[in-house]
Design an enzyme around this catalytic site. Structure first.
Site, PDB file in Angstrom:
ATOM      1  N   HIS A   7       0.831  -1.201   0.000  1.00  0.00           N
ATOM      2  CA  HIS A   7       0.000   0.000   0.000  1.00  0.00           C
ATOM      3  C   HIS A   7       0.865   1.251   0.000  1.00  0.00           C
ATOM      4  O   HIS A   7       2.052   1.194   0.315  1.00  0.00           O
ATOM      5  CB  HIS A   7      -0.964   0.029   1.202  1.00  0.00           C
ATOM      6  CG  HIS A   7      -0.286   0.049   2.540  1.00  0.00           C
ATOM      7  ND1 HIS A   7      -0.037  -1.098   3.265  1.00  0.00           N
ATOM      8  CD2 HIS A   7       0.190   1.070   3.302  1.00  0.00           C
ATOM      9  CE1 HIS A   7       0.562  -0.784   4.404  1.00  0.00           C
ATOM     10  NE2 HIS A   7       0.716   0.532   4.459  1.00  0.00           N
ATOM     11  N   HIS A  79       4.060   7.085   3.722  1.00  0.00           N
ATOM     12  CA  HIS A  79       5.033   6.006   3.532  1.00  0.00           C
ATOM     13  C   HIS A  79       4.596   5.072   2.414  1.00  0.00           C
ATOM     14  O   HIS A  79       3.457   5.122   1.941  1.00  0.00           O
ATOM     15  CB  HIS A  79       5.279   5.226   4.837  1.00  0.00           C
ATOM     16  CG  HIS A  79       4.108   4.429   5.339  1.00  0.00           C
ATOM     17  ND1 HIS A  79       3.243   4.881   6.301  1.00  0.00           N
ATOM     18  CD2 HIS A  79       3.667   3.175   5.024  1.00  0.00           C
ATOM     19  CE1 HIS A  79       2.330   3.954   6.552  1.00  0.00           C
ATOM     20  NE2 HIS A  79       2.554   2.922   5.793  1.00  0.00           N
ATOM     21  N   GLU A 130       8.025   1.076   4.772  1.00  0.00           N
ATOM     22  CA  GLU A 130       7.568   0.014   5.663  1.00  0.00           C
ATOM     23  C   GLU A 130       7.783  -1.313   4.935  1.00  0.00           C
ATOM     24  O   GLU A 130       7.502  -1.420   3.739  1.00  0.00           O
ATOM     25  CB  GLU A 130       6.073   0.192   5.979  1.00  0.00           C
ATOM     26  CG  GLU A 130       5.513  -0.896   6.889  1.00  0.00           C
ATOM     27  CD  GLU A 130       4.023  -0.739   7.222  1.00  0.00           C
ATOM     28  OE1 GLU A 130       3.331   0.045   6.533  1.00  0.00           O
ATOM     29  OE2 GLU A 130       3.550  -1.405   8.169  1.00  0.00           O
TER      30      GLU A 130
END
Lengths: 134, 134
Positions: A7, A79, A130
């Site tokens: 994502h 992010h 991430e």
């Protein structure tokens, strides 16, 4: 080490307004809001054919997203989350390469119930990365 | 209107160093650099299973990326590019909804030879959105 983009997270000041923009103006499918008190955020997903956008609103001023919104009041890309098959091996390789893992350097259980780690943006061209074990 | 995420663009001060981080530290496949003088950038793609990252270095101080790097010297996420099946229809709908298209409001031929438009970040939670007709 890097697999799919799981994502792209976008911090927003007002979640329902942001969701309406993606749903009504941009014609995308958006999820119902989910509160994640442990992570200090409420989340709405924008579902796309190959990945998703995660719209994040802070639950309170202690949320890590609140500090980001202070610097970027209208919101912004927060992010990018990449999938990785083995997060412990990824963490070892990254530390050996001198990349800084945020926190104590160990993977944690993330907002979606899977082990995650975050990498220091200064080591990755100003991008907060991430990694999520999938 | 929104289809696949075609790419996520990251502005970087030194392209070869950024490519080395994605290739060596993060273990991803990266392309050879491509100069796009019309667009004022040199580009390297990071190939992922479901999308790609576009690393952008300005060719000179007149490049639109140069101004971004002045504000973000170590680099940062610059824009998200979504595919759309009919860019003229998308442009009409967006204008009717009050969203601002950058430039004169008409799609242009983008860096990859396809019609593109960029949307004003102030109308989309601080996110610069590119639409590309695919």
């Amino acid at each position: 080490m890097l697999g799919r983009v799981n994502h792209i997270a976008i911090a927003v000041p007002i979640l329902e307004e942001a969701a309406a923009i993606y749903r009504d103006t941009l014609g995308a499918k958006v999820s119902e809001p989910q509160s994640l008190p442990k992570h200090g955020v409420t989340v709405i997903f924008v579902e796309l054919p190959n990945t998703k956008i995660e719209l994040l609103e802070p639950l309170d001023d202690a949320s890590p997203i609140a500090a980001f919104l202070e610097r970027n009041p209208s919101g912004g890309i927060h992010h990018i989350c990449y999938e990785t098959p083995d997060i412990l091996s990824a963490a070892e390789k990254l530390s050996a390469a001198g990349a800084r893992i945020l926190g104590d350097g160990k993977p944690k259980i993330g907002a979606h119930g899977k082990p995650v780690l975050f990498l220091h943006p200064k080591d990755f061209n100003g991008t907060l990365i991430e990694l999520e074990e999938v």
